[in-house]
Design a protein around this motif. Structure first.
Motif: not given
Length: 325
Positions: A45-72
């Motif tokens: 809806a923002l203008g990406a092709t379906a192929e480009a949208a399918a390649r976006l990295p899901p938040l869940g895939d970076v959740l361990p990294q997110m937790k480590e960073y936010l923990r501080g």
């Protein structure tokens, strides 16, 4: 302001979330968009092709990294592995801003049509019959728990359809919730259900009518939504073209419908950021989740993660843990 778009499936909430986000970006306002809907259509809806949208990295895939960073260096959190979706920030936690450079954003944000977007990701074959979609949305809840937005900064989240939003405390993370409502009994039924739950928690709710054809449609929504009805969008040739993949400049949107986007912006800007309530709800839902499942899963009393002296908000940005980023 943190803003949610909710509504019945098919009501047009993703379309309006995209139009509103593009409108904010066109005004030069800092904006972060998040697709937390199981259908994952916001990127297109923002203008990406379906192929480009399918390649976006899901938040869940970076959740361990997110937790480590936010923990501080928060001493109440013994390890990133003990963080769950409702873990609230405390003294020593790293906080996020709408616009900044940090490893979490570098890993999961991508620019689509001039808008920075994060996505929860679609169900994979491995998820089917095993995982609940709300496990993916948990990454959004953790992110918003740690995000401080300033004046004329916006986070726009396209939420799951209907009342599914209430499966977690995520619905309390927003300063303004726009419920997109068609002039139908099914759609106003979702509004009533949502409003009934939300008002118990002080959620600021506005109804945005969609697919309006004539005055009788407006009268119908006004009858059922009353003063919650903020504005309405008429059936739009521009939107029809966009839904077929031809997303033109926002200036091509019909003038009356462009005016609605300005109304939504004014309503968002007039919303009250109640950081005390934000913090209180974060602690309440963390206690609930700790008792219901998280303590048993982690093997520890996670209510000990709550810092009773910490209050989320701009003042918390001054904590030295910010420099660790």
């Amino acid at each position: 302001m943190k803003i949610a778009f909710v509504g019945k499936g098919g009501s047009g909430k993703t379309t309006l979330a995209a139009l509103f986000t593009r409108h904010l970006a066109g005004l030069g306002r800092p904006v972060l968009a998040v697709d937390a809907d199981i259908n994952q259509h916001l990127a297109v809806a923002l203008g990406a092709t379906a192929e480009a949208a399918a390649r976006l990295p899901p938040l869940g895939d970076v959740l361990p990294q997110m937790k480590e960073y936010l923990r501080g260096d928060n001493p109440r959190i013994r390890s990133a592995a003990e963080m769950v979706k409702t873990t609230p920030p405390g003294a020593g936690s790293r906080l996020l801003r709408v616009v900044e450079e940090n490893p979490v954003y570098a890993a999961c944000l991508r620019e689509i049509g001039g808008v920075r977007l994060a996505v929860t990701g679609a169900f994979s074959e491995q998820d089917l019959g095993v995982a609940c979609y709300h496990s993916k949305v948990g990454a959004v809840e953790l992110l918003l728990n740690h995000l401080v937005d300033g004046p004329e900064e916006y986070v726009v989240v396209d939420m799951t359809a209907g009342a599914d939003s209430f499966a977690s405390g995520l619905f309390t993370r927003f300063d303004r919730t726009f419920l997109v409502c068609e002039p139908t009994l099914r759609s106003v039924g979702v509004y009533r259900q949502y409003a009934g739950y939300a008002r118990d928690y002080g959620v600021a709710l506005s109804v945005v009518g969609n697919k309006i054809e004539d005055a009788s449609d407006v009268d119908f929504l006004r009858e059922h939504a009353g003063p919650d009805l903020l504005a309405w969008v008429s059936r739009s040739p521009y939107v029809r073209r966009a839904e077929r993949g031809a997303i033109g400049p926002l200036d091509d949107l019909e003038a009356a419908n462009r005016a609605v986007l300005a109304q939504l912006t004014a309503a968002a800007d007039a919303s009250v950021q109640d950081w005390e309530l934000f913090t209180r709800h974060a602690h309440e839902f963390h206690r609930r989740n700790a008792a219901a499942w998280a303590n048993e899963r982690v093997g520890a009393d996670l209510t000990a993660q709550i810092d009773p002296d910490f209050r989320m908000g701009p003042a918390a940005l001054a904590h030295p843990a910010r420099a660790l980023g």
